[in-house]
Design a protein around this motif. Structure first.
Motif, PDB file in Angstrom:
ATOM      1  N   ALA A 146       0.830  -1.200   0.000  1.00  0.00           N
ATOM      2  CA  ALA A 146       0.000   0.000   0.000  1.00  0.00           C
ATOM      3  C   ALA A 146       0.870   1.259   0.000  1.00  0.00           C
ATOM      4  O   ALA A 146       1.997   1.250   0.499  1.00  0.00           O
ATOM      5  CB  ALA A 146      -0.904   0.017   1.220  1.00  0.00           C
ATOM      6  N   SER A 147       0.331   2.327  -0.543  1.00  0.00           N
ATOM      7  CA  SER A 147       1.000   3.616  -0.478  1.00  0.00           C
ATOM      8  C   SER A 147      -0.038   4.723  -0.539  1.00  0.00           C
ATOM      9  O   SER A 147      -1.112   4.551  -1.105  1.00  0.00           O
ATOM     10  CB  SER A 147       2.001   3.782  -1.622  1.00  0.00           C
ATOM     11  N   GLY A 148       0.285   5.831   0.117  1.00  0.00           N
ATOM     12  CA  GLY A 148      -0.549   7.023   0.023  1.00  0.00           C
ATOM     13  C   GLY A 148      -1.711   7.107   0.991  1.00  0.00           C
ATOM     14  O   GLY A 148      -2.452   8.102   0.972  1.00  0.00           O
ATOM     15  N   PHE A 149      -1.876   6.120   1.872  1.00  0.00           N
ATOM     16  CA  PHE A 149      -2.942   6.211   2.873  1.00  0.00           C
ATOM     17  C   PHE A 149      -2.519   5.425   4.106  1.00  0.00           C
ATOM     18  O   PHE A 149      -1.558   4.646   4.068  1.00  0.00           O
ATOM     19  CB  PHE A 149      -4.279   5.711   2.324  1.00  0.00           C
ATOM     20  N   THR A 150      -3.251   5.629   5.194  1.00  0.00           N
ATOM     21  CA  THR A 150      -2.885   5.029   6.489  1.00  0.00           C
ATOM     22  C   THR A 150      -3.357   3.579   6.499  1.00  0.00           C
ATOM     23  O   THR A 150      -4.437   3.249   6.982  1.00  0.00           O
ATOM     24  CB  THR A 150      -3.498   5.815   7.654  1.00  0.00           C
ATOM     25  N   PHE A 151      -2.536   2.732   5.987  1.00  0.00           N
ATOM     26  CA  PHE A 151      -2.865   1.335   5.744  1.00  0.00           C
ATOM     27  C   PHE A 151      -3.314   0.615   7.007  1.00  0.00           C
ATOM     28  O   PHE A 151      -4.214  -0.221   6.963  1.00  0.00           O
ATOM     29  CB  PHE A 151      -1.631   0.667   5.154  1.00  0.00           C
TER      30      PHE A 151
END
Length: 116
Positions: free
Chosen positions: A24-29
């Motif tokens: 994942a990238s770009g959000f609070t996984f």
């Protein structure tokens, strides 16, 4: 950029193993419930396994129980699907899904083919 990227698919013989990864990238996984789905040609998308964001509890489709294991590493923002004792009927495109309170993300999928 908010995205999920799957990897690890391929061609394997019946009885073999593969480990899929979902990065994942770009959000609070760590706040998201993550699932693996699969879709075979001509069939509906099927939920394979889910891991919750708190406590790490897991659920599996009956068809994969005892063979597949889902796990997550929130530091590496990655979820894994370890697939053992693979069968031809496991052949499908596997997708990662992250579901939060307000948003949901899908990856592009990775192909798994089980064949001799």
């Amino acid at each position: 950029q908010e995205q999920l990227v799957e990897s690890g698919g391929g061609l394997v013989q019946p009885g073999g193993s593969l480990r899929l990864s979902c990065a994942a990238s770009g959000f609070t996984f760590s706040r998201y419930i993550v699932s693996w789905y699969r879709q075979a040609p001509g069939k509906e998308r099927e939920l394979v396994a889910t891991i919750r964001n708190t406590g790490g509890s897991t659920n599996y489709a009956d068809s994969v129980k005892g063979r597949f294991t889902i796990s997550r590493d929130n530091l590496k923002i990655t979820v894994y699907l370890q697939m053992n004792s693979l069968k031809p009927e496991d052949t499908a495109r596997y997708y990662c899904n992250a579901r939060g309170e307000y948003r949901e993300y899908w990856g592009q999928g990775t192909q798994v083919t089980v064949s001799s």
